[in-house]
Design a protein around this motif. Structure first.
Motif, PDB file in Angstrom:
ATOM      1  N   GLY A  62       0.801  -1.219   0.000  1.00  0.00           N
ATOM      2  CA  GLY A  62       0.000   0.000   0.000  1.00  0.00           C
ATOM      3  C   GLY A  62       0.834   1.269   0.000  1.00  0.00           C
ATOM      4  O   GLY A  62       0.422   2.291  -0.561  1.00  0.00           O
ATOM      5  N   THR A  63       2.009   1.210   0.605  1.00  0.00           N
ATOM      6  CA  THR A  63       2.847   2.414   0.696  1.00  0.00           C
ATOM      7  C   THR A  63       3.375   2.805  -0.682  1.00  0.00           C
ATOM      8  O   THR A  63       3.336   3.987  -1.048  1.00  0.00           O
ATOM      9  CB  THR A  63       3.999   2.176   1.690  1.00  0.00           C
ATOM     10  OG1 THR A  63       3.429   1.791   2.943  1.00  0.00           O
ATOM     11  CG2 THR A  63       4.832   3.425   1.880  1.00  0.00           C
ATOM     12  N   ASP A 157      -6.543   7.738   1.083  1.00  0.00           N
ATOM     13  CA  ASP A 157      -5.892   6.572   1.662  1.00  0.00           C
ATOM     14  C   ASP A 157      -7.028   5.695   2.170  1.00  0.00           C
ATOM     15  O   ASP A 157      -7.616   5.961   3.228  1.00  0.00           O
ATOM     16  CB  ASP A 157      -4.938   6.977   2.791  1.00  0.00           C
ATOM     17  CG  ASP A 157      -4.233   5.773   3.408  1.00  0.00           C
ATOM     18  OD1 ASP A 157      -4.742   4.654   3.265  1.00  0.00           O
ATOM     19  OD2 ASP A 157      -3.174   5.968   4.049  1.00  0.00           O
ATOM     20  N   HIS A 160      -8.080   1.140   4.947  1.00  0.00           N
ATOM     21  CA  HIS A 160      -8.987   0.458   5.886  1.00  0.00           C
ATOM     22  C   HIS A 160     -10.347   0.155   5.257  1.00  0.00           C
ATOM     23  O   HIS A 160     -11.210  -0.388   5.933  1.00  0.00           O
ATOM     24  CB  HIS A 160      -9.261   1.346   7.114  1.00  0.00           C
ATOM     25  CG  HIS A 160      -8.040   1.730   7.873  1.00  0.00           C
ATOM     26  ND1 HIS A 160      -8.062   2.658   8.896  1.00  0.00           N
ATOM     27  CD2 HIS A 160      -6.756   1.315   7.790  1.00  0.00           C
ATOM     28  CE1 HIS A 160      -6.853   2.799   9.384  1.00  0.00           C
ATOM     29  NE2 HIS A 160      -6.038   2.005   8.729  1.00  0.00           N
ATOM     30  N   SER A 181      -4.594  -1.033   0.898  1.00  0.00           N
ATOM     31  CA  SER A 181      -3.488  -1.873   1.369  1.00  0.00           C
ATOM     32  C   SER A 181      -3.999  -3.291   1.536  1.00  0.00           C
ATOM     33  O   SER A 181      -5.092  -3.502   2.065  1.00  0.00           O
ATOM     34  CB  SER A 181      -2.960  -1.380   2.714  1.00  0.00           C
ATOM     35  OG  SER A 181      -2.144  -2.391   3.305  1.00  0.00           O
ATOM     36  N   LYS A 186      -4.755  -6.397   7.255  1.00  0.00           N
ATOM     37  CA  LYS A 186      -5.962  -5.774   6.720  1.00  0.00           C
ATOM     38  C   LYS A 186      -7.069  -6.813   6.462  1.00  0.00           C
ATOM     39  O   LYS A 186      -6.811  -8.010   6.406  1.00  0.00           O
ATOM     40  CB  LYS A 186      -5.626  -5.019   5.421  1.00  0.00           C
ATOM     41  CG  LYS A 186      -4.488  -3.986   5.563  1.00  0.00           C
ATOM     42  CD  LYS A 186      -4.787  -2.913   6.593  1.00  0.00           C
ATOM     43  CE  LYS A 186      -4.017  -1.616   6.383  1.00  0.00           C
ATOM     44  NZ  LYS A 186      -2.680  -1.565   7.012  1.00  0.00           N
TER      45      LYS A 186
HETATM   46  C1  LIG Z   1      -1.692  -0.301   6.342  1.00  0.00           C
HETATM   47  C2  LIG Z   1      -1.786   1.133   6.001  1.00  0.00           C
HETATM   48  C3  LIG Z   1      -0.956   1.726   5.030  1.00  0.00           C
HETATM   49  C4  LIG Z   1       0.232   1.031   4.444  1.00  0.00           C
HETATM   50  O1  LIG Z   1      -0.027  -0.078   3.712  1.00  0.00           O
HETATM   51  P1  LIG Z   1       1.107  -1.185   3.503  1.00  0.00           P
HETATM   52  O2  LIG Z   1       0.447  -2.143   2.570  1.00  0.00           O
HETATM   53  O3  LIG Z   1       1.417  -1.789   4.845  1.00  0.00           O
HETATM   54  O4  LIG Z   1       2.291  -0.527   2.905  1.00  0.00           O
HETATM   55  C5  LIG Z   1      -1.188   3.046   4.687  1.00  0.00           C
HETATM   56  N1  LIG Z   1      -2.152   3.758   5.274  1.00  0.00           N
HETATM   57  C6  LIG Z   1      -2.941   3.238   6.225  1.00  0.00           C
HETATM   58  C7  LIG Z   1      -4.016   4.093   6.825  1.00  0.00           C
HETATM   59  C8  LIG Z   1      -2.773   1.917   6.638  1.00  0.00           C
HETATM   60  O5  LIG Z   1      -3.528   1.420   7.623  1.00  0.00           O
END
Ligand SMILES: *Cc1c(COP(=O)(O)O)cnc(C)c1O
Length: 373
Positions: A62-63, A157, A160, A181, A186
């Motif tokens: 997700g990052t 973003d 969630h 993500s 998750k």
């Molecule tokens: C988990 C999460 C991310 C990052 O996702 P990854 O897949 O771990 O890189 C970004 N923003 C929020 C709000 C998250 O909970």
């Protein structure tokens, strides 16, 4: 099950291993391991169908998806965001040379307060990055109005917000882009993974190029892209997990109802109410530990921990409290009173599909006990 086994805040959904074997056999047979292989393509299509969106690009996590989303829209300067999130939200900006500007949240929803967004706009502002915190939809209409008025991009973003629907449509259709993500913690996961939801095929194509070094074809590189690709292994696991996700979501929603009923009469404990017209996903179960409770949030957290219940203080500390952010003017706690207050009171209780009624009883019992002490 062992009565005293620790209960973590979440547990990854892992379908029976034998169900994964046919997928692995196919990977071994066709020798296609990454770069948009058959399972990758199938998972993109299956997720579009499942989530009710038109275009999805899968990512390694997700990052990198957040970083690529910012790159794809040419976002620069300042981006207004929430301090009440996982630290990756702001880090993705820093890796793009963008300055995060923190605005306060609405204490009723834990999401960015639109009035505070508008107040934080400067001539350097180019975008807003709100978070659908705990999967509870942001005030998308108000954010859209502000973005139009000031010609700002909006990247949600939505880490969630898997499967969250509002008034019959996916919450992932708002703004310029939404980012998911698929990390192991998750609701839907591919061990590591992520995705960007695009509004049209040209945008998706551009994002697909960016996640593959900017490569367009054998002799053409159109942009300084990155390696953000999801492998066939992760995509295969995602396809298998999709078969189990409806039941998993139902179980999460049932646990959410169970907690709400069981905690309703505990003085000083407040559950975050659901938003009207929303099909929630049961991703998290935050409670606020208020003054009327006979212990502090941290005392309750420790008491649960000592009893083998690993609740988590999401989101404490605030992103704006970490050293790389806290000297920024917008990170001043005086600018973020609601977020600061909630970060001191919040505790996320364990929630995952296999959490049993007995385990919930044990957790609720501990909270009630601490209340009497
Ligand atoms: C988990 C999460 C991310 C990052 O996702 P990854 O897949 O771990 O890189 C970004 N923003 C929020 C709000 C998250 O909970």
């Amino acid at each position: 099950m062992n009565e005293d086994a620790p209960i973590f805040v979440t547990q990854p959904l892992l379908p029976p291993l034998d169900q994964l074997m046919p997928y692995l056999e196919q990977i071994w047979a066709n020798k296609y391991v990454t770069n948009g292989g058959p399972f990758h393509q199938q998972l993109e299509a299956a997720l579009c169908e499942h989530l009710g969106v038109k275009h999805i690009s899968l990512f390694a996590n997700g990052t990198i998806a957040l970083m690529t989303a910012l790159q794809s829209l040419g976002v620069k300067g300042e981006v207004i965001t929430t301090p009440y999130s996982f630290v990756a939200t702001a880090h993705a900006m820093m890796w793009n040379g963008i300055k995060p500007v923190f605005a306060d949240i609405d204490p009723a929803t834990f999401n960015l307060d639109p009035a505070r967004i508008e107040a934080a706009i400067t001539p350097a502002t180019t975008a807003i990055m709100p978070v659908h915190c705990y999967g509870r939809p942001c005030d998308v209409q108000a954010i859209d109005t502000i973005a139009r008025r000031h010609s700002l991009k909006v990247i949600y973003d939505a880490a969630h917000a898997f499967a969250v629907r509002q008034d019959g449509t996916s919450v992932l259709t708002h703004g310029d882009l939404s980012v998911l993500s698929f990390h192991g913690t998750k609701v839907f996961h591919t061990f590591e993974g992520g995705a960007i939801v695009s509004p049209d095929s040209a945008t998706k194509r551009h994002i697909d190029n960016l996640k593959n070094f900017g490569i367009v074809d054998e002799v053409t590189v159109s942009a300084p892209g990155i390696n953000g690709k999801m492998s066939e292994f992760n995509a295969a696991f995602g396809l298998l997990q999709l078969k189990h996700i409806e039941l998993a979501l139902d179980k999460r929603r049932a646990i959410d109802r169970h907690y709400r009923e069981a905690l309703a009469d505990v003085p000083g404990i407040t559950c975050l109410p659901h938003a009207a017209g929303v099909v929630a996903n049961g991703a998290y179960f935050p409670i606020l530990v208020g003054r009327a409770y006979h212990a502090s949030r941290d005392e309750l957290y420790q008491k649960l921990r000592d009893a083998g219940v690993v609740a988590r203080r999401y989101f404490y500390p605030l992103i704006s409290d970490f050293p790389m952010y806290r000297t920024m003017p917008s990170a001043d706690p005086a600018n973020l009173p609601a977020a600061s207050q909630i970060a001191r009171q919040v505790l996320c209780l364990p929630i995952f599909p296999d959490l049993s009624a007995d385990q919930i009883k044990r957790i609720v019992g501990l909270i009630r006990q601490a209340c009497r002490a």
